[in-house]
Design an enzyme around this catalytic site. Structure first.
Site, PDB file in Angstrom:
ATOM      1  N   TRP A  70      50.500  56.020 -75.811  1.00  0.00           N
ATOM      2  CA  TRP A  70      51.250  57.046 -75.079  1.00  0.00           C
ATOM      3  C   TRP A  70      50.279  57.855 -74.233  1.00  0.00           C
ATOM      4  O   TRP A  70      49.379  58.513 -74.755  1.00  0.00           O
ATOM      5  CB  TRP A  70      52.009  57.964 -76.039  1.00  0.00           C
ATOM      6  CG  TRP A  70      53.194  57.316 -76.668  1.00  0.00           C
ATOM      7  CD1 TRP A  70      53.397  57.068 -77.995  1.00  0.00           C
ATOM      8  CD2 TRP A  70      54.358  56.820 -75.995  1.00  0.00           C
ATOM      9  NE1 TRP A  70      54.595  56.447 -78.192  1.00  0.00           N
ATOM     10  CE2 TRP A  70      55.222  56.281 -76.982  1.00  0.00           C
ATOM     11  CE3 TRP A  70      54.750  56.766 -74.645  1.00  0.00           C
ATOM     12  CZ2 TRP A  70      56.452  55.703 -76.657  1.00  0.00           C
ATOM     13  CZ3 TRP A  70      55.977  56.192 -74.333  1.00  0.00           C
ATOM     14  CH2 TRP A  70      56.808  55.671 -75.329  1.00  0.00           C
ATOM     15  N   SER A  92      43.998  60.459 -70.078  1.00  0.00           N
ATOM     16  CA  SER A  92      43.896  60.626 -71.528  1.00  0.00           C
ATOM     17  C   SER A  92      45.162  60.073 -72.158  1.00  0.00           C
ATOM     18  O   SER A  92      46.236  60.088 -71.546  1.00  0.00           O
ATOM     19  CB  SER A  92      43.713  62.091 -71.925  1.00  0.00           C
ATOM     20  OG  SER A  92      43.475  62.187 -73.325  1.00  0.00           O
ATOM     21  N   SER A  93      45.006  59.584 -73.381  1.00  0.00           N
ATOM     22  CA  SER A  93      46.161  58.999 -74.053  1.00  0.00           C
ATOM     23  C   SER A  93      45.957  59.023 -75.556  1.00  0.00           C
ATOM     24  O   SER A  93      44.843  59.220 -76.044  1.00  0.00           O
ATOM     25  CB  SER A  93      46.367  57.554 -73.586  1.00  0.00           C
ATOM     26  OG  SER A  93      45.271  56.750 -73.981  1.00  0.00           O
ATOM     27  N   SER A  94      47.064  58.817 -76.252  1.00  0.00           N
ATOM     28  CA  SER A  94      47.013  58.563 -77.688  1.00  0.00           C
ATOM     29  C   SER A  94      47.095  57.052 -77.851  1.00  0.00           C
ATOM     30  O   SER A  94      48.148  56.447 -77.653  1.00  0.00           O
ATOM     31  CB  SER A  94      48.186  59.246 -78.407  1.00  0.00           C
ATOM     32  OG  SER A  94      48.149  58.971 -79.794  1.00  0.00           O
ATOM     33  N   MET A 241      40.908  52.840 -71.029  1.00  0.00           N
ATOM     34  CA  MET A 241      40.599  53.422 -69.732  1.00  0.00           C
ATOM     35  C   MET A 241      39.085  53.501 -69.543  1.00  0.00           C
ATOM     36  O   MET A 241      38.346  53.773 -70.501  1.00  0.00           O
ATOM     37  CB  MET A 241      41.203  54.836 -69.633  1.00  0.00           C
ATOM     38  CG  MET A 241      42.714  54.848 -69.503  1.00  0.00           C
ATOM     39  SD  MET A 241      43.384  56.520 -69.380  1.00  0.00           S
ATOM     40  CE  MET A 241      43.264  57.066 -71.083  1.00  0.00           C
TER      41      MET A 241
END
Length: 374
Positions: A70, A92-94, A241
């Site tokens: 996410w 940024s992500s989870s 990323m």
């Protein structure tokens, strides 16, 4: 279902791991705490924010506990600060839980080991580390001060107190070196020298090697007494990323130039294969890849060179323009790969030499190899 404990149990049970302790850690960490109050959903063109306050509790938890990544920030803007669809690159992500467990499991981290995590992000993977080993042995560094502050709040709220650092993860954290393991939740174009210096002999670096074509491979390197490092790639198709300093520079609008025309020696569709694209990136490390309905486009960020393919009868032709013959470079690599039996990424390995040279090879260190852009 609205019971987060049961959702965590189901998620953990579905995630494969050689070391079952990682599934236990996954079950112990409340992911909803780290996702926060909003996340982005991608529709192919836009990133649309989904806010917890505007979503039914059961639906929100079902989203949180999907085994998916996410995105929580796009081009530096957090989902909770966004009211409508946006465009841009995720920053940024989870990360999906199974990828976190895969990476930590591959690193072979054990109780008592000292671990430096590159990229705290939301803090979710940091908390999983802390749940598996003593949090006094966990060090995590985050480049973005805002993300670092929010992650610290969430990690402390979950009951963990690792050493958290705000700074450039590519420089590591020398103050508390040496580490038994470095794990990176961002991808890099090459291994930063600081990481090698900060890992003890026999320790490991587990990271994703990627580039400007966004092809990637997960590798675990063992650092040796002489400062060199070697390791092999994992077979799974894994991506993170790119670290911000390794990101692609802005590229101007693409305009086709005819250039030199010749028939291709390989099918351009090979670049749709995960390993084929990884090979293309090794062969042309400063190029970006685009696809069309009829072929592929390569554009070199450094020189402006380009190559693009199109169907021609039962085959394809390629147009190459500029100082670099991009398609020649890519075609040579793909031809070698086919000659070696077209192995998947598990057939590849990597060596870091004492002089700083870093190369990815097929089969063995003395096999066909390509230097990384150090």
């Amino acid at each position: 279902m609205t019971n987060p404990t049961e959702l965590r149990r189901q998620l953990a049970a579905a995630v494969p791991a050689d070391d079952r302790a990682w599934r236990t850690a996954l079950e112990a960490v409340p992911r909803e705490l780290f996702v926060g109050t909003a996340l982005f959903r991608f529709d192919g063109r836009h990133w649309t924010p989904i806010h917890r306050a505007r979503t039914e509790p059961g639906e929100w938890l079902s989203l949180v506990y999907q085994d998916t990544t996410w995105v929580t920030q796009v081009d530096g803007t957090a989902a909770y600060d966004t009211t409508g669809p946006v465009t841009g690159r995720p920053t940024s992500s989870s990360t999906l839980p199974s990828l976190i467990v895969c990476m930590l499991d591959l690193a072979r981290i054990n109780e008592g080991d000292k671990v430096l995590e590159i990229g705290t992000g939301t803090g979710y993977s940091t908390a999983i580390l802390c749940s598996r080993i003593d949090d006094k042995n966990v060090y995590s560094i985050e480049y973005d001060p805002g993300l670092a502050a929010t992650a610290a709040e969430h990690i402390h709220a979950a009951g963990y107190h690792p050493t958290l650092i705000t700074g450039d993860g590519l420089a590591g954290h020398k103050d508390d070196a040496e580490y038994d393991h470095i794990v990176a939740t961002c991808a890099v174009r090459h291994i930063p020298p600081a990481w090698l210096y900060q890992v003890c002999a026999g320790g490991t670096i587990t990271t994703t090697i990627s580039g400007w074509m966004l092809a990637s491979g997960l590798v675990r390197l063992t650092v040796h007494d002489d400062g060199t490092a070697t390791g092999r790639f994992h077979t799974d198709q894994i991506s993170y990323m790119l670290a911000r300093p390794h990101e692609r520079p802005p590229r101007p609008t693409f305009h086709q130039h005819p250039g030199h025309i010749r028939p291709t020696g390989v099918n351009p569709a090979l670049l749709e294969d995960w390993t084929g694209q990884f090979l293309a990136q090794l062969a042309a490390p400063s190029a970006e890849l685009m696809t069309t309905g009829n072929g592929v486009i390569l554009v070199d960020v450094a020189t402006g060179s380009q190559a693009w393919t199109e169907p021609a009868g039962k085959g394809w032709t390629v147009h190459q323009h500029g100082p670099l013959s991009l398609w020649d470079q890519v075609e040579d690599a793909l031809t070698i790969w086919q000659h070696e039996g077209s192995p998947t990424l598990s057939g590849f390995g990597m060596t870091v030499e004492q002089d700083g040279t870093q190369r990815v090879w097929i089969g063995s260190p003395d096999g066909p190899a390509w230097d990384l852009p150090v």
